[in-house]
Enzyme design. Structure first.
Site, short mmCIF file in Angstrom:
data_model
loop_
_atom_site.label_atom_id
_atom_site.label_comp_id
_atom_site.label_asym_id
_atom_site.label_seq_id
_atom_site.Cartn_x
_atom_site.Cartn_y
_atom_site.Cartn_z
N LYS A 174 45.58 45.16 36.46
CA LYS A 174 46.18 44.56 37.67
C LYS A 174 47.65 44.20 37.43
O LYS A 174 48.13 44.21 36.28
CB LYS A 174 45.35 43.33 38.07
CG LYS A 174 43.91 43.70 38.44
CD LYS A 174 43.13 42.48 38.93
CE LYS A 174 41.71 42.88 39.31
NZ LYS A 174 40.99 41.75 39.95
N TYR A 178 39.61 47.18 48.58
CA TYR A 178 38.76 45.98 48.48
C TYR A 178 38.04 45.67 49.79
O TYR A 178 37.69 44.50 50.03
CB TYR A 178 39.60 44.78 48.04
CG TYR A 178 39.84 44.69 46.55
CD1 TYR A 178 38.78 44.51 45.66
CD2 TYR A 178 41.12 44.78 46.02
CE1 TYR A 178 39.00 44.40 44.29
CE2 TYR A 178 41.35 44.68 44.65
CZ TYR A 178 40.28 44.49 43.80
OH TYR A 178 40.49 44.38 42.43
N ASN A 210 43.17 38.26 37.24
CA ASN A 210 42.22 38.29 36.11
C ASN A 210 42.34 39.59 35.30
O ASN A 210 41.36 40.10 34.76
CB ASN A 210 40.79 38.03 36.60
CG ASN A 210 40.31 39.07 37.60
OD1 ASN A 210 41.08 39.94 38.00
ND2 ASN A 210 39.06 38.99 38.00
N HIS A 230 40.19 45.20 36.65
CA HIS A 230 39.09 45.44 37.59
C HIS A 230 38.27 46.57 37.02
O HIS A 230 38.80 47.49 36.41
CB HIS A 230 39.64 45.85 38.97
CG HIS A 230 38.57 46.44 39.86
ND1 HIS A 230 37.74 45.67 40.62
CD2 HIS A 230 38.18 47.73 40.04
CE1 HIS A 230 36.88 46.46 41.26
NE2 HIS A 230 37.13 47.72 40.93
N GLU A 283 35.55 54.64 43.98
CA GLU A 283 36.81 54.11 43.47
C GLU A 283 37.62 55.18 42.71
O GLU A 283 38.84 55.21 42.78
CB GLU A 283 36.54 52.89 42.58
CG GLU A 283 36.00 51.71 43.39
CD GLU A 283 35.82 50.44 42.58
OE1 GLU A 283 35.63 49.39 43.22
OE2 GLU A 283 35.89 50.49 41.34
P1 CMP Z 1 37.67 42.09 40.89
O1 CMP Z 1 36.67 42.34 39.83
O2 CMP Z 1 38.80 43.04 41.02
O3 CMP Z 1 36.90 42.01 42.31
C1 CMP Z 1 37.36 41.22 43.38
C2 CMP Z 1 38.53 40.37 43.03
O4 CMP Z 1 38.80 39.30 43.91
C3 CMP Z 1 38.29 39.70 41.70
O5 CMP Z 1 38.28 40.63 40.66
C4 CMP Z 1 39.44 38.68 41.69
O6 CMP Z 1 40.67 39.30 41.34
C5 CMP Z 1 39.54 38.31 43.17
N1 CMP Z 1 39.04 36.97 43.47
C6 CMP Z 1 39.80 35.95 43.89
N2 CMP Z 1 39.07 34.87 44.12
C7 CMP Z 1 37.80 35.18 43.85
C8 CMP Z 1 36.59 34.45 43.90
N3 CMP Z 1 36.53 33.18 44.28
N4 CMP Z 1 35.46 35.10 43.55
C9 CMP Z 1 35.50 36.41 43.18
N5 CMP Z 1 36.64 37.14 43.13
C10 CMP Z 1 37.79 36.53 43.45
#
Ligand code: CMP
Length: 139
Positions: free
Chosen positions: A11, A51, A114, A117, A128
């Site tokens: 990311k 998303y 985070n 992904h 994807e």
């Molecule tokens: P990802 O695994 O890419 O899938 C959805 C993304 O939403 C997640 O990682 C985070 O980057 C983002 N996200 C932000 N807030 C939340 C939350 N409360 N719960 C889950 N995903 C979140």
């Protein structure tokens, strides 16, 4: 055990913090093969499509803004149980719940930013992968 492919994204926070090499090193050390790789910058509209499953979630706008805020690295990882292996290497979405030694436990300090992904199922992986890579790039 089956040979699978999965989509991995580094990311915008992972790219801007200089963690591309660190993340790729962990994938390769775990035996995952990189079958395709590129750096791209999504528009927010692209991120909204990618998303889509989260469109009803309160974090959708913020997430899609964040994901279009800078370049990302997209990769196809391949190996035995690649989807699960990648998810184990990443750790839980919320870094506070991620197992020690995982990418998110080691580097993430925010639930949204985070670092990585990864696809969560074979169906999602196929969708994807096709979102990011065309037939020529899939070799
Ligand atoms: P990802 O695994 O890419 O899938 C959805 C993304 O939403 C997640 O990682 C985070 O980057 C983002 N996200 C932000 N807030 C939340 C939350 N409360 N719960 C889950 N995903 C979140």
């Amino acid at each position: 055990m089956a040979i699978e492919q999965t989509l991995s994204l580094i990311k915008p926070d992972g790219v801007s913090r200089g963690l591309i090499g660190e993340v790729i090193k962990r994938f390769e050390a775990a035996g995952l093969k990189i079958r395709a790789l590129k750096m791209v910058r999504l528009t927010q509209e692209h991120a909204r499509v990618f998303y889509e499953v989260h469109q009803e979630r309160p974090f959708y706008d913020s997430l899609t803004q964040f994901m279009s805020s800078g370049p990302i690295v997209a990769m196809i990882l391949e190996g035995e149980d690649a989807i699960e292996v990648n998810r184990r290497l990443m750790g839980a979405t919320d870094y506070r719940q991620a197992d020690p030694g995982t990418i998110r436990a080691d580097f993430a300090r925010d639930i949204e930013a985070n670092i990585v992904h990864g696809s969560d199922s074979p169906e999602t992986a196929a969708t994807e992968i096709n979102f990011f890579f065309n037939a020529l790039e899939l070799m």
